[in-house]
Design a protein around this motif. Structure first.
Motif, PDB file in Angstrom:
ATOM      1  N   THR A  63       0.827  -1.206   0.000  1.00  0.00           N
ATOM      2  CA  THR A  63       0.000   0.000   0.000  1.00  0.00           C
ATOM      3  C   THR A  63       0.859   1.253   0.000  1.00  0.00           C
ATOM      4  O   THR A  63       2.004   1.241   0.456  1.00  0.00           O
ATOM      5  N   ARG A  64       0.274   2.337  -0.502  1.00  0.00           N
ATOM      6  CA  ARG A  64       0.875   3.663  -0.416  1.00  0.00           C
ATOM      7  C   ARG A  64      -0.230   4.638  -0.018  1.00  0.00           C
ATOM      8  O   ARG A  64      -1.351   4.565  -0.532  1.00  0.00           O
ATOM      9  N   ASN A  65       0.081   5.540   0.869  1.00  0.00           N
ATOM     10  CA  ASN A  65      -0.918   6.412   1.490  1.00  0.00           C
ATOM     11  C   ASN A  65      -1.056   7.730   0.731  1.00  0.00           C
ATOM     12  O   ASN A  65      -0.154   8.572   0.765  1.00  0.00           O
ATOM     13  N   ILE A  66      -2.198   7.905   0.048  1.00  0.00           N
ATOM     14  CA  ILE A  66      -2.462   9.174  -0.639  1.00  0.00           C
ATOM     15  C   ILE A  66      -3.716   9.836  -0.071  1.00  0.00           C
ATOM     16  O   ILE A  66      -4.342  10.676  -0.717  1.00  0.00           O
ATOM     17  N   SER A  67      -4.091   9.456   1.146  1.00  0.00           N
ATOM     18  CA  SER A  67      -5.246  10.064   1.799  1.00  0.00           C
ATOM     19  C   SER A  67      -4.963  11.512   2.157  1.00  0.00           C
ATOM     20  O   SER A  67      -3.803  11.955   2.157  1.00  0.00           O
ATOM     21  N   VAL A  68      -6.003  12.253   2.486  1.00  0.00           N
ATOM     22  CA  VAL A  68      -5.813  13.644   2.906  1.00  0.00           C
ATOM     23  C   VAL A  68      -4.922  13.708   4.139  1.00  0.00           C
ATOM     24  O   VAL A  68      -3.971  14.491   4.203  1.00  0.00           O
ATOM     25  N   ALA A  69      -5.233  12.881   5.144  1.00  0.00           N
ATOM     26  CA  ALA A  69      -4.431  12.888   6.367  1.00  0.00           C
ATOM     27  C   ALA A  69      -2.989  12.490   6.075  1.00  0.00           C
ATOM     28  O   ALA A  69      -2.040  13.095   6.613  1.00  0.00           O
ATOM     29  N   GLY A  70      -2.815  11.490   5.230  1.00  0.00           N
ATOM     30  CA  GLY A  70      -1.471  11.059   4.883  1.00  0.00           C
ATOM     31  C   GLY A  70      -0.676  12.144   4.181  1.00  0.00           C
ATOM     32  O   GLY A  70       0.515  12.339   4.447  1.00  0.00           O
ATOM     33  N   ARG A  71      -1.342  12.866   3.291  1.00  0.00           N
ATOM     34  CA  ARG A  71      -0.656  13.943   2.576  1.00  0.00           C
ATOM     35  C   ARG A  71      -0.285  15.086   3.521  1.00  0.00           C
ATOM     36  O   ARG A  71       0.782  15.703   3.386  1.00  0.00           O
ATOM     37  N   ILE A  72      -1.149  15.373   4.483  1.00  0.00           N
ATOM     38  CA  ILE A  72      -0.846  16.425   5.454  1.00  0.00           C
ATOM     39  C   ILE A  72       0.358  16.035   6.303  1.00  0.00           C
ATOM     40  O   ILE A  72       1.306  16.818   6.480  1.00  0.00           O
ATOM     41  N   LEU A  73       0.335  14.826   6.852  1.00  0.00           N
ATOM     42  CA  LEU A  73       1.434  14.391   7.718  1.00  0.00           C
ATOM     43  C   LEU A  73       2.755  14.341   6.958  1.00  0.00           C
ATOM     44  O   LEU A  73       3.805  14.713   7.500  1.00  0.00           O
ATOM     45  N   ALA A  74       2.710  13.904   5.713  1.00  0.00           N
ATOM     46  CA  ALA A  74       3.937  13.838   4.920  1.00  0.00           C
ATOM     47  C   ALA A  74       4.501  15.222   4.625  1.00  0.00           C
ATOM     48  O   ALA A  74       5.710  15.379   4.446  1.00  0.00           O
ATOM     49  N   ALA A  75       3.617  16.229   4.604  1.00  0.00           N
ATOM     50  CA  ALA A  75       4.051  17.583   4.246  1.00  0.00           C
ATOM     51  C   ALA A  75       4.695  18.337   5.401  1.00  0.00           C
ATOM     52  O   ALA A  75       5.371  19.342   5.180  1.00  0.00           O
ATOM     53  N   PHE A  76       4.492  17.864   6.642  1.00  0.00           N
ATOM     54  CA  PHE A  76       4.974  18.620   7.803  1.00  0.00           C
ATOM     55  C   PHE A  76       5.775  17.746   8.771  1.00  0.00           C
ATOM     56  O   PHE A  76       5.473  17.675   9.966  1.00  0.00           O
ATOM     57  N   PRO A  77       6.824  17.090   8.287  1.00  0.00           N
ATOM     58  CA  PRO A  77       7.574  16.177   9.164  1.00  0.00           C
ATOM     59  C   PRO A  77       8.225  16.880  10.355  1.00  0.00           C
ATOM     60  O   PRO A  77       8.330  16.291  11.435  1.00  0.00           O
ATOM     61  N   GLU A  78       8.659  18.125  10.177  1.00  0.00           N
ATOM     62  CA  GLU A  78       9.364  18.807  11.262  1.00  0.00           C
ATOM     63  C   GLU A  78       8.453  19.189  12.422  1.00  0.00           C
ATOM     64  O   GLU A  78       8.929  19.545  13.510  1.00  0.00           O
ATOM     65  N   TYR A  79       7.156  19.102  12.227  1.00  0.00           N
ATOM     66  CA  TYR A  79       6.203  19.403  13.292  1.00  0.00           C
ATOM     67  C   TYR A  79       5.847  18.148  14.102  1.00  0.00           C
ATOM     68  O   TYR A  79       5.139  18.246  15.110  1.00  0.00           O
ATOM     69  N   LEU A  80       6.320  16.987  13.665  1.00  0.00           N
ATOM     70  CA  LEU A  80       5.883  15.715  14.232  1.00  0.00           C
ATOM     71  C   LEU A  80       6.997  15.027  14.995  1.00  0.00           C
ATOM     72  O   LEU A  80       8.188  15.287  14.783  1.00  0.00           O
ATOM     73  N   THR A  81       6.598  14.126  15.880  1.00  0.00           N
ATOM     74  CA  THR A  81       7.576  13.288  16.550  1.00  0.00           C
ATOM     75  C   THR A  81       8.074  12.239  15.565  1.00  0.00           C
ATOM     76  O   THR A  81       7.469  12.005  14.512  1.00  0.00           O
ATOM     77  N   GLU A  82       9.166  11.592  15.927  1.00  0.00           N
ATOM     78  CA  GLU A  82       9.782  10.623  15.025  1.00  0.00           C
ATOM     79  C   GLU A  82       8.800   9.519  14.632  1.00  0.00           C
ATOM     80  O   GLU A  82       8.719   9.120  13.469  1.00  0.00           O
TER      81      GLU A  82
END
Length: 732
Positions: free
Chosen positions: A42-61
């Protein structure tokens, strides 16, 4: 991504009903494919997935995820690509904001969408979010042109089991209203780039005082690329809205039909003019207060109602203002959700076919059916629906038991045409001139514009155009009847015709070239005579027609076979439209019953296996042939999902698909190893049918907790979508 680490098949993670269905179907696919040593990832192209992928520096590891869309974008440019793409949300601003809030509430520290960015950080956040909303996925993945048609089994089933069609009256008051001029159609200019012009370009706005602003730099045009520029006049649009509201007849509903999800810059603005037109007196009276509340008409009546909630004066005046206007076409009359509540609620390619299929009626605020004024401002496409309505007024409803099949070949590769215009669409700030200026100094397009006008540019590259024409010719030869839907009086189409005519001559084939209105009439006339017709169109009409005709023919557009032959040799297999997905999800939340029909997924799966077989994997060919047998049996035995609790739903349909698939594999004689592997699976699935269906029935009718809407809880979803321990034990 190299060939060695590329999975045999990639199945996309998406949103809403298709993603819920995947929780049930994907384990079956993986289990069956695994017995043939075929990998499915699988590959994640959902809205949530796209948001999380766009802001890695705001997230924990442990919260960070890969940018799967970017990875797929590279993969589809290779011969190894074999992607099954389910419909994803093309997020409107309300949907994007809802997804952001849900993620924040779950502990993901992504930033809120900055409406008026001031700092560099806010500007960067807005830029990233703007790349997520609207048609963010399709232009990245569609490195080929579209071949969309109904599978033979699906078409035959629809003819033998006709869906309901509303009766048309010759004097029906349902009609399409479009602008008199000064729209995208009237103002379009187009040119084809010469060898001397190929290279860099920019879009420049020059104000009346001579001040220049670069709206977009870094553009690159190739030789042979068609470049368009056009604008829609804000003043003309405002006048159109006012005129159409004022001209309403008693007993007719008012509606507007746009595509604010795909046309994520222009159509929300157009939508806002309709909202403002309906609330003209209310806004005039309370403008200052509404500004304080941050009201933006582009966000719709739903956002306004939330902002004024609890203010008795505003609520009373708003109610009075709405009551003074004509009755409106409703999304959900029971819940008071109007056509103007959320821009993404009424999507033209789903909403217009629904009105037409029903016999020219919509549902009003009183919950009753009524004829409808359908406002489609832009004449590029309004004529298609107008001609369709006129045809059925003259000829009565479509007989689905005898009508022919209408398929489509669509020019969409490499962000062709309007759907690739998002980075080059602008709401003009002041009176002035917009020009496209090449690096060699040539000004290829120029428009005088006013404040508020919506200006856009888009392109279509030579290689995709030639590939589209070739595909159209091949499908015409296979089907026998076709037309290119091109309007010689539209600037862009005139440039395309310069490619089409010599290509047809070289191929020694005659295919008529017709403007969309005439092509609509041509297609309907032949369709009602039982003839199959290929519509060969540009990108937007591809989208619109592959809902319009399937909804009329089959009752839904989710059952279409959609093959994208990627230009570098790979395959992309799309599973149908997701326009009704939100309503399906609501039913799951209320009663754990999913009526989503995975027939589109079945068709795409079969084609994906067949594609893999064409690359030399014989076992994939056996799996693919068995998928086709199983799909036909699902239809023949009426095992598709039904709408009410107590009836078969998506989970039950998947059980039968697995049963028929296993039986077909056990019975086939091409691969003894696979036959032996599936014989016990088929026997188990058949012997334990009652137990499996009883276990599914235990959760049907109970409230469903998915753990979220945009970011689902896998354990909670599995409890809803995989409730049969017996089936799970067999499948694994």
């Amino acid at each position: 991504m190299t060939k060695s680490d590329t999975p045999d098949i990639i199945y996309t993670i998406v949103d809403e009903a298709p993603e819920l269905a995947s929780a049930s179907l994907l384990p079956i696919i993986r289990s069956f494919a695994g017995k043939a040593d075929i990998s499915v990832e699988t590959r994640n192209i959902s809205v949530a997935g796209r948001i999380l992928a766009a802001f890695p520096e705001y997230l924990t590891e442990d919260q960070r995820i890969a940018d799967d869309l970017a990875g797929l974008g590279e993969l589809v440019k290779t011969p190894e690509a074999n992607v099954i793409k389910l419909p994803n949300i093309s997020a409107s601003m309300p949907q994007l904001n809802a997804a952001i809030k849900e993620l924040q509430d779950k502990g993901y520290a992504v930033p809120s969408y900055p409406v008026d960015p001031q700092s560099d950080e806010e500007k960067e956040a807005q830029k990233r979010y703007d790349a997520i909303k609207g048609s963010a996925v399709n232009p990245v993945l569609r490195e080929g042109n579209s071949d969309r048609r109904s599978a033979k089994a699906v078409k035959e089933y629809a003819k033998a089991n006709p869906h309901s069609m509303g009766d048309w009256a010759a004097d029906s008051k349902t009609h399409v209203a479009a602008m008199d001029g000064d729209d995208f159609y009237a103002n379009e200019k187009s040119t084809t780039i010469t060898a001397a012009q190929a290279g860099g370009a920019k879009i420049v706005f020059t104000a009346e005082d001579g001040t220049e602003t670069v709206l977009k730099s870094g553009l690159k045009y190739l030789e042979g690329e068609i470049v368009d520029g056009t604008f829609l006049s804000a003043a003309a649009l405002k006048a159109f809205v006012k005129k159409e509201i004022a001209s309403m007849e008693p007993g007719v509903l008012f509606s507007v039909h746009l595509k604010a999800t795909m046309m994520k810059v222009s159509d929300p603005i157009i939508f806002g003019y309709f909202v403002a037109g309906y609330l003209e007196d209310f806004i005039a009276k309370h403008g200052d207060k509404l500004n304080e509340l941050g009201f933006n008409p582009n966000q719709g009546l739903g956002d306004l109602e939330a902002k004024i909630a609890g203010n008795a004066e505003l609520e009373a005046d708003y109610k009075a203002a709405m009551a003074a206007k004509p009755a409106m076409y409703m999304v959900n009359s029971d819940k008071g959700i109007t056509n103007l509540h959320v821009s993404s609620d009424v999507i033209i390619d789903a909403s217009m076919p629904a009105v037409i299929r029903a016999g020219g009626i919509g549902w009003g605020p009183d919950g009753k059916a009524a004829p409808t004024k359908c406002c489609i401002p832009d004449n590029c496409y309004a004529g298609v629906y107008d001609e369709t309505i006129n045809f059925f007024k003259q000829n009565g409803k479509l007989d689905v038991t005898t009508c022919g099949a209408v398929s489509n070949v669509g020019l969409m590769a490499q962000k062709a045409e309007e759907y690739g215009s998002h980075p080059t669409t602008f709401e003009i700030a002041a009176k002035g001139t917009v020009r496209i200026v090449l690096d060699n100094g040539d000004v290829i397009i120029e428009h005088a514009v006013e404040a508020g006008d919506i200006w856009r540019s888009c392109t279509a590259k030579k290689e995709p155009i030639l590939d589209w024409i070739k595909l159209g010719i091949n499908r015409t030869k296979a089907t026998g009847l076709a037309a290119f839907w091109l309007d010689a009086n539209r600037a862009h189409d005139a440039e395309l015709i310069k490619y089409v005519e010599p290509a047809l001559k070289e191929a020694g084939i005659e295919i008529p070239i017709m403007a969309p209105r005439e092509a609509t009439r041509f297609t309907l006339e032949n369709m009602v005579q039982g003839k199959d017709v290929v519509t060969i169109t540009g990108n937007v009409l591809r989208d619109y027609l592959t809902d319009l005709f399937p909804i009329l023919e089959l009752g839904t557009s989710a059952k279409m076979l959609s093959i994208v032959s990627l230009m570098q040799g790979g395959g992309l297999f799309e599973t149908g439209a997701g326009g009704t997905a939100p309503k399906h999800v609501q039913q799951v939340i209320e009663e754990s019953h999913l009526r989503w029909d995975s027939l589109g997924e079945f068709c795409a799966l079969g084609e994906s296996f067949n594609f893999l077989a064409g690359k030399g994997n014989a076992k994939a060919g056996v799996l693919g042939a068995a998928v086709e047998v199983a799909t036909q049996k699902v239809l023949e035995n009426d095992k598709s999902p039904k709408g009410r609790v107590g009836q078969i739903d998506n989970r039950g349909s998947h059980y039968y698909f697995a049963k028929y698939w296993a039986e077909a594999l056990a019975a086939q004689t091409e691969d003894a190893e696979l036959a032996a592997a599936f014989a016990p699976v088929a026997a188990d699935l058949a012997a334990k049918e009652d137990a499996i269906l009883a276990e599914i029935a235990e959760v049907d009718g109970k409230p469903g907790d998915m753990g979220g809407y945009y970011l689902l809880d896998a354990v909670k979803v599995a409890a809803i979508m995989r409730p049969s321990a017996t089936l799970n034990a067999i499948i694994g």
